[in-house]
Design a protein around this motif. Sequence first.
Motif, short mmCIF file in Angstrom:
data_model
loop_
_atom_site.label_atom_id
_atom_site.label_comp_id
_atom_site.label_asym_id
_atom_site.label_seq_id
_atom_site.Cartn_x
_atom_site.Cartn_y
_atom_site.Cartn_z
N ILE A 81 0.84 -1.21 0.00
CA ILE A 81 0.00 0.00 0.00
C ILE A 81 0.87 1.25 0.00
CG2 ILE A 81 -1.64 1.33 1.37
CD1 ILE A 81 -2.86 -1.32 2.30
N ALA A 82 1.91 1.25 0.84
CA ALA A 82 2.82 2.40 0.88
C ALA A 82 3.52 2.58 -0.46
CB ALA A 82 3.85 2.21 1.99
N ALA A 83 3.91 1.46 -1.09
CA ALA A 83 4.56 1.55 -2.40
C ALA A 83 3.61 2.12 -3.44
CB ALA A 83 5.06 0.18 -2.83
N GLY A 84 2.35 1.70 -3.40
CA GLY A 84 1.38 2.25 -4.34
C GLY A 84 1.20 3.74 -4.18
N LEU A 85 1.19 4.21 -2.92
CA LEU A 85 1.02 5.63 -2.67
C LEU A 85 2.25 6.43 -3.11
CD1 LEU A 85 -0.64 5.49 0.88
CD2 LEU A 85 -1.75 6.01 -1.31
N LEU A 86 3.45 5.86 -2.95
CA LEU A 86 4.68 6.57 -3.33
C LEU A 86 4.96 6.49 -4.83
CD1 LEU A 86 7.20 5.70 -0.46
CD2 LEU A 86 6.03 7.87 -0.88
N TYR A 135 11.52 14.01 -2.42
CA TYR A 135 11.01 13.78 -3.77
C TYR A 135 9.67 13.04 -3.76
CZ TYR A 135 15.89 14.86 -4.67
OH TYR A 135 17.13 15.48 -4.68
N TRP A 136 9.15 12.73 -2.59
CA TRP A 136 7.91 11.97 -2.52
C TRP A 136 6.75 12.69 -3.19
CZ3 TRP A 136 7.93 9.89 3.26
CH2 TRP A 136 8.92 8.92 3.37
N ILE A 137 6.69 14.00 -3.05
CA ILE A 137 5.54 14.74 -3.59
C ILE A 137 5.86 15.42 -4.92
CG2 ILE A 137 4.54 15.12 -1.31
CD1 ILE A 137 5.70 17.94 -1.37
N GLU A 138 7.04 15.15 -5.46
CA GLU A 138 7.42 15.75 -6.75
C GLU A 138 6.99 14.84 -7.90
OE1 GLU A 138 8.69 18.66 -7.55
OE2 GLU A 138 8.78 19.30 -5.46
N VAL A 139 6.24 15.38 -8.83
CA VAL A 139 5.80 14.63 -10.01
C VAL A 139 6.50 15.23 -11.23
CG1 VAL A 139 3.87 13.84 -11.40
CG2 VAL A 139 3.58 14.16 -8.93
N GLU A 140 7.39 14.47 -11.82
CA GLU A 140 8.16 14.98 -12.95
C GLU A 140 7.27 15.20 -14.18
OE1 GLU A 140 12.44 13.86 -13.71
OE2 GLU A 140 11.61 11.99 -12.94
N GLY A 141 7.50 16.32 -14.85
CA GLY A 141 6.82 16.59 -16.12
C GLY A 141 5.32 16.74 -16.01
N GLN A 142 4.84 17.09 -14.84
CA GLN A 142 3.39 17.17 -14.63
C GLN A 142 2.77 18.16 -15.63
OE1 GLN A 142 2.23 18.26 -10.66
NE2 GLN A 142 0.34 17.12 -10.79
N GLY A 143 1.70 17.72 -16.28
CA GLY A 143 1.03 18.57 -17.26
C GLY A 143 1.58 18.47 -18.67
N PRO A 185 16.58 5.41 -5.57
CA PRO A 185 16.57 4.80 -6.90
C PRO A 185 15.28 4.06 -7.21
CG PRO A 185 18.69 4.44 -5.85
CD PRO A 185 17.78 5.02 -4.80
N GLN A 186 14.73 3.33 -6.22
CA GLN A 186 13.48 2.61 -6.48
C GLN A 186 12.34 3.59 -6.71
OE1 GLN A 186 13.44 -0.59 -6.86
NE2 GLN A 186 11.26 -1.01 -7.02
N LEU A 187 12.28 4.64 -5.95
CA LEU A 187 11.24 5.66 -6.13
C LEU A 187 11.33 6.28 -7.52
CD1 LEU A 187 9.03 7.57 -4.81
CD2 LEU A 187 10.96 9.10 -4.32
N HIS A 188 12.52 6.70 -7.89
CA HIS A 188 12.70 7.42 -9.16
C HIS A 188 12.40 6.53 -10.36
CE1 HIS A 188 14.23 10.34 -11.99
NE2 HIS A 188 15.09 9.46 -12.46
N PHE A 189 12.93 5.31 -10.35
CA PHE A 189 12.78 4.45 -11.53
C PHE A 189 11.47 3.67 -11.53
CE2 PHE A 189 17.35 5.20 -11.26
CZ PHE A 189 17.59 5.66 -12.55
N GLY A 247 15.78 10.13 4.38
CA GLY A 247 16.35 11.46 4.29
C GLY A 247 16.70 11.84 2.86
N ILE A 248 17.09 10.85 2.04
CA ILE A 248 17.42 11.11 0.64
C ILE A 248 16.17 11.16 -0.22
CG2 ILE A 248 18.74 10.34 -1.36
CD1 ILE A 248 20.42 11.31 1.04
N SER A 249 15.28 10.18 -0.07
CA SER A 249 14.12 10.09 -0.97
C SER A 249 12.95 10.97 -0.54
CB SER A 249 13.65 8.63 -1.06
OG SER A 249 13.15 8.17 0.20
N GLY A 250 12.86 11.29 0.75
CA GLY A 250 11.71 12.02 1.26
C GLY A 250 11.37 13.31 0.52
#
Length: 665
Positions: free
Chosen positions: A83-88, A532-540, A234-238, A527-530
Amino acid sequence: MRPIFVRLSNLNLERIWVIWAAFAVLWSLFGVVLAQIGEFRPLLVGVATVLAGLGGWFFGRIEGRFRETERREGLWPLVPLLIAAGLLFGWPAEHFPLLGDSAIYPNTAAVLIRTGGLSDTYRPFTGLTLAQKQLFYVSSDQQIPGLTIRSYKGLLYGAYYVMDPERDQVVSSRQPVPIVWMGALGMIGGPLGMLYATPLLGVTSLAALYFMGKHVFGRREGALAALWLLLSFPQLHFSRAPYAEVFGQFFVLAGLYGLTRFLQTGWTGYGGLGIMAWGLAFAARLEMILALPILVFFLVCAVRRYGGRSLVRLGPALMLALAFAVWSLNRPYAGATLELIWAGVLHPLWQKANKPAVWIGVLSAGLLAAVGLGWALRKGLSGRFRQSLRWGGTGLIVGGVIYGMLVRPWIEGFGSVPTHAELLPIASLYISPFLFGSAAVGAIRVLRQREARPERWVVINALILFSLVFFWKYTTARVYPVALRRLVPEVLPLLALIGAWGLSWPRDRWKWVGRSVAGLICIWLMGISGPYWIEVEGQGAWKFIEKMVSQIPQDAVILFEPLDDNSIVGWFAAPLWSFYDLNSLLLNNNFDKNELENLIKSRQVLGQHVYMLTQGDSCPKAPWLFESDTAGELWWTSSIIGQSIGFPPIIWRFKFHFLVCSIKK
């Protein structure tokens, strides 16, 4: 009626995972076959989905017999992790503009949906002379200075290979598995829907790591490894960006699950699942060819445990996986990759070691190693020699980590000049040096166990092999986070799993040490990934493309000015053709102005409107380009994670101004 929570807690989660893994393997096989033969159509894709679903369900029913005595999972800890992975992960990056390799996959998937195949006739070239066509693609002898690529004729948009300029034939420039997944989801949810392929595989990779880790090392170790993987940058980004790496990760881990379970149970179905999953991992990423030694080691272990008949039982899966890997291979892509490896790595080595004695020595050492391994697995080793190997292996592991983290960067001058030695230290900033230390402890623990567990050695050897390759030399551009992509499929999840095994070594009153280090790693990763949790690349980006298309007639010729440090509007040339089949042409740098003028005249004689998209405050007024008027303007406001050598990665926020210029006679 029992509460819904009680019902859910009785679900057999591992059976659900096995059914999903079998479905994913079968569907990928069917999807790639349809794409390769040019029949990737909604009806046939639907039939393939139903057949794969039935096959996965049937496989799960049979597989359940081998786990009847095992305790059911319950909802904890896997379901909260998923569930956490789906949200992130569920906020995919809108990489439609061709800002890098990631955008190649959704663009090619759009062509797959339009045409049903992985090749197409490039309609914007219709009626152009060969000299005029060369205005818009980079020929293979100009792509890399000093090297002529022979596997294709040119590179179009930076995304497609030009195979035959005279016949206007272009083909996909990547392996097919990620493309067919995005194509299928694009049929269901449109362009934005195809972007959810990577989050889907990123989430289910956590389940793959958990279940594989549970059977190889233990339930707690599998859960901790999945947690670390979830929290890592890395897992979050990719898992958000549409790269191929997460597809490779899923099939690598599903393959390891099948191979290790075969060694534990002897059921041929597990072995077949593992082998076919690795075949699909190769159909997603060419780098998976490095796993061949691990597959050979697995077969040696299988023969030792179950005798020669195991090869006979696994033979059909091996032949099918090999045939599929060869048949589905993107030959221009594989050929170009081999040419680059030969020019950049193998040829220099050949020049340095082009002596018969060297090769005879290498072949002899390899033969002796193979014979020694076979003898050791068949006959066993004396206690004293085995103890010597344990201490020697321990020294190699400790020395290797110290050399990679400290000695090699110091020798090569890390920080003063660009060097491959920086790979391991920079990666440790993203995933914590404590994780590397824990993995070293875990590897030593496996090495020093009295009872050999072949499934653990398969995992350890896979980690060592891929780590040696990808930490030794850059295989991508020297910018981050893209340079981390090679670590995602194999190194990162296996590093987490073996690190979790290392931290479970302290017993009794020393347990707090392992738990403290595990918590420290979690804090480091968050601390590294946090941020970027709410950043959506290329939104729009997709809405912007729709707006761009609405301002240009469908039959017009659309020229994009060349890409350079001051203009990125050319990023949008590829999606206008890929998704809409428009006459979208991206000019090369240093193009022939006379040929462009002739092209414009010939199009206007046929009654077509000619537009140029430019980035700036006014349309160009160059005499050779005739007179151009502003037909519209566009503003693109968004953000992406910038690629640089800096740490942590920067978030690039921008607002670009583009003009649609109508070219008059």
